[in-house]
Design a protein around this motif. Structure first.
Motif, PDB file in Angstrom:
ATOM      1  N   SER A  44       6.580 110.555  51.552  1.00  0.00           N
ATOM      2  CA  SER A  44       6.662 110.375  50.096  1.00  0.00           C
ATOM      3  C   SER A  44       6.161 111.613  49.344  1.00  0.00           C
ATOM      4  CB  SER A  44       5.856 109.144  49.676  1.00  0.00           C
ATOM      5  OG  SER A  44       4.489 109.271  50.035  1.00  0.00           O
ATOM      6  N   TYR A  45       5.985 112.720  50.050  1.00  0.00           N
ATOM      7  CA  TYR A  45       5.537 113.959  49.408  1.00  0.00           C
ATOM      8  C   TYR A  45       6.601 114.485  48.453  1.00  0.00           C
ATOM      9  CZ  TYR A  45       4.756 118.995  48.929  1.00  0.00           C
ATOM     10  OH  TYR A  45       4.597 120.256  48.420  1.00  0.00           O
ATOM     11  N   HIS A  46       6.167 114.967  47.320  1.00  0.00           N
ATOM     12  CA  HIS A  46       7.069 115.609  46.366  1.00  0.00           C
ATOM     13  C   HIS A  46       6.344 116.818  45.767  1.00  0.00           C
ATOM     14  CE1 HIS A  46       9.811 116.253  43.001  1.00  0.00           C
ATOM     15  NE2 HIS A  46      10.678 115.494  43.656  1.00  0.00           N
ATOM     16  N   ASP A  49       4.314 116.571  42.486  1.00  0.00           N
ATOM     17  CA  ASP A  49       3.074 115.809  42.377  1.00  0.00           C
ATOM     18  C   ASP A  49       1.890 116.751  42.162  1.00  0.00           C
ATOM     19  OD1 ASP A  49       4.324 113.395  42.674  1.00  0.00           O
ATOM     20  OD2 ASP A  49       3.922 113.215  44.812  1.00  0.00           O
ATOM     21  N   PRO A  50       1.003 116.448  41.238  1.00  0.00           N
ATOM     22  CA  PRO A  50      -0.185 117.296  41.049  1.00  0.00           C
ATOM     23  C   PRO A  50      -1.110 117.205  42.245  1.00  0.00           C
ATOM     24  CG  PRO A  50      -0.360 115.291  39.747  1.00  0.00           C
ATOM     25  CD  PRO A  50       1.025 115.306  40.318  1.00  0.00           C
ATOM     26  N   SER A  51      -1.606 118.338  42.696  1.00  0.00           N
ATOM     27  CA  SER A  51      -2.487 118.369  43.861  1.00  0.00           C
ATOM     28  C   SER A  51      -3.481 119.500  43.692  1.00  0.00           C
ATOM     29  CB  SER A  51      -1.677 118.550  45.152  1.00  0.00           C
ATOM     30  OG  SER A  51      -0.956 119.771  45.125  1.00  0.00           O
ATOM     31  N   VAL A  62       3.638 108.734  37.070  1.00  0.00           N
ATOM     32  CA  VAL A  62       4.881 109.196  37.668  1.00  0.00           C
ATOM     33  C   VAL A  62       4.640 109.896  38.999  1.00  0.00           C
ATOM     34  CG1 VAL A  62       6.025 109.406  35.442  1.00  0.00           C
ATOM     35  CG2 VAL A  62       4.791 111.363  36.369  1.00  0.00           C
ATOM     36  N   LEU A  63       3.500 109.682  39.608  1.00  0.00           N
ATOM     37  CA  LEU A  63       3.242 110.236  40.935  1.00  0.00           C
ATOM     38  C   LEU A  63       4.218 109.628  41.939  1.00  0.00           C
ATOM     39  CD1 LEU A  63      -0.658 110.337  41.159  1.00  0.00           C
ATOM     40  CD2 LEU A  63       0.872 112.249  41.576  1.00  0.00           C
ATOM     41  N   ASN A  64       4.816 110.478  42.762  1.00  0.00           N
ATOM     42  CA  ASN A  64       5.801 110.010  43.731  1.00  0.00           C
ATOM     43  C   ASN A  64       5.165 109.523  45.023  1.00  0.00           C
ATOM     44  OD1 ASN A  64       8.579 110.891  42.471  1.00  0.00           O
ATOM     45  ND2 ASN A  64       7.201 112.626  42.191  1.00  0.00           N
ATOM     46  N   ASN A  65       3.989 110.036  45.375  1.00  0.00           N
ATOM     47  CA  ASN A  65       3.378 109.693  46.646  1.00  0.00           C
ATOM     48  C   ASN A  65       2.902 108.241  46.662  1.00  0.00           C
ATOM     49  OD1 ASN A  65       1.278 109.759  48.973  1.00  0.00           O
ATOM     50  ND2 ASN A  65       2.256 111.764  49.052  1.00  0.00           N
ATOM     51  N   LEU A  66       3.139 107.577  47.774  1.00  0.00           N
ATOM     52  CA  LEU A  66       2.756 106.173  47.896  1.00  0.00           C
ATOM     53  C   LEU A  66       1.253 105.968  47.799  1.00  0.00           C
ATOM     54  CD1 LEU A  66       5.169 105.024  50.758  1.00  0.00           C
ATOM     55  CD2 LEU A  66       5.365 104.539  48.316  1.00  0.00           C
ATOM     56  N   PHE A  67       0.488 106.987  48.181  1.00  0.00           N
ATOM     57  CA  PHE A  67      -0.970 106.902  48.121  1.00  0.00           C
ATOM     58  C   PHE A  67      -1.528 107.638  46.901  1.00  0.00           C
ATOM     59  CE2 PHE A  67      -0.080 105.580  52.353  1.00  0.00           C
ATOM     60  CZ  PHE A  67      -1.140 104.784  52.754  1.00  0.00           C
ATOM     61  N   ARG A  68      -0.671 107.813  45.905  1.00  0.00           N
ATOM     62  CA  ARG A  68      -1.071 108.368  44.629  1.00  0.00           C
ATOM     63  C   ARG A  68      -1.699 109.771  44.764  1.00  0.00           C
ATOM     64  NH1 ARG A  68       2.104 106.121  41.733  1.00  0.00           N
ATOM     65  NH2 ARG A  68       0.853 106.479  39.841  1.00  0.00           N
ATOM     66  N   GLY A  71      -2.895 110.784  48.383  1.00  0.00           N
ATOM     67  CA  GLY A  71      -1.780 111.133  49.265  1.00  0.00           C
ATOM     68  C   GLY A  71      -1.151 112.455  48.894  1.00  0.00           C
ATOM     69  N   ALA A  72      -1.023 112.719  47.591  1.00  0.00           N
ATOM     70  CA  ALA A  72      -0.435 113.982  47.150  1.00  0.00           C
ATOM     71  C   ALA A  72      -1.265 115.167  47.618  1.00  0.00           C
ATOM     72  CB  ALA A  72      -0.306 113.987  45.626  1.00  0.00           C
ATOM     73  N   ASN A  73      -2.588 115.046  47.551  1.00  0.00           N
ATOM     74  CA  ASN A  73      -3.457 116.133  47.992  1.00  0.00           C
ATOM     75  C   ASN A  73      -3.397 116.326  49.497  1.00  0.00           C
ATOM     76  OD1 ASN A  73      -5.215 117.353  45.722  1.00  0.00           O
ATOM     77  ND2 ASN A  73      -5.280 115.174  45.269  1.00  0.00           N
TER      78      ASN A  73
END
Length: 222
Positions: A44-46, A49-51, A62-68, A71-73
């Motif tokens: 689910s990485y995009h 996504d802010p990281s 609007v975070l795409n990662n399932l773990f918000r 997960g994005a980080n």
């Protein structure tokens, strides 16, 4: 009267063995959850996504990662360090450990495996980077792969052809094969891949194929 040196154990050997098996089962479940969680995070990485390494001004909704955000980080760190393919290989590792623990085939030495794990991941990322010597694979290899590749391959003497016909083979090609073999061997050792683990691959592939066909069949009927 002689004193008895042996003390009666609090738990019988049968109970102790049962508790040991239960601990392994619980650890196996935990590792399986970890591996599946890593899969979900990576798939689910995009990039938007802010990281930690991006300054994208994006609303958390609007975070795409399932773990918000977490997960994005995590996905950003792994993919930027090792590339997507190697990061997925990392996610497979806890599943292999879980599988072996569940079947009571764990070989132990977890700390040793964790110690060598970063080196194996960097070698695998370097092997992915070196694959571009043969063809444009389009695979990402992360910063670690690029760094070690430049350290090992960036020498003029390695660009000299060893074989000029029928195809040009340089020292870089040979070194790329050596690095790939070492990386794969290291992964097999650290992940404790065995014959039974390899037998799971066609079963999983068959299951995925069945699920894909079911999805397409359902979509065609809709």
């Amino acid at each position: 009267m002689a004193e008895q040196d042996d003390k009666t154990p609090i738990l019988s050997p049968v109970v102790t063995a049962w508790l040991g098996r239960m601990v392994f089962k619980i650890a196996a479940i935990g590792l399986a959850i970890l591996g599946l969680g890593l899969f979900a995070i990576l798939l689910s990485y995009h990039p938007s996504d802010p990281s930690w390494n991006s300054a994208v001004d994006t609303d958390a909704a609007v975070l795409n990662n399932l773990f918000r955000g977490f997960g994005a980080n995590v996905a950003s760190i792994l993919i930027n360090a090792f590339g997507f393919l190697v990061s997925m290989a990392l996610a497979v590792m806890p599943l292999i450990w879980s599988f072996r623990m569940w079947q009571n085939r764990w070989k132990g030495r977890l700390l040793m495996r964790l110690y060598f794990l970063p080196f194996v991941l960097v070698l695998m990322a370097t092997a992915v980077r070196a694959s571009y010597l043969f063809m444009d694979t389009g695979l990402s290899f992360g910063g670690s792969g690029e760094m070690l590749y430049n350290l090992l391959f960036d020498y003029h003497i390695l660009t000299t052809p060893v074989i000029a016909s029928p195809v040009i083979i340089t020292g870089q090609h040979i070194l790329a094969l050596v690095v790939t073999v070492i990386a794969l061997t290291g992964y097999v050792v650290v992940a404790t891949v065995g014959r039974k683990e390899l037998q799971v691959i066609p079963r999983v592939a068959g299951l995925v194929k069945t699920l894909v066909l079911m999805v397409f069949a359902g979509a065609s009927k809709a």
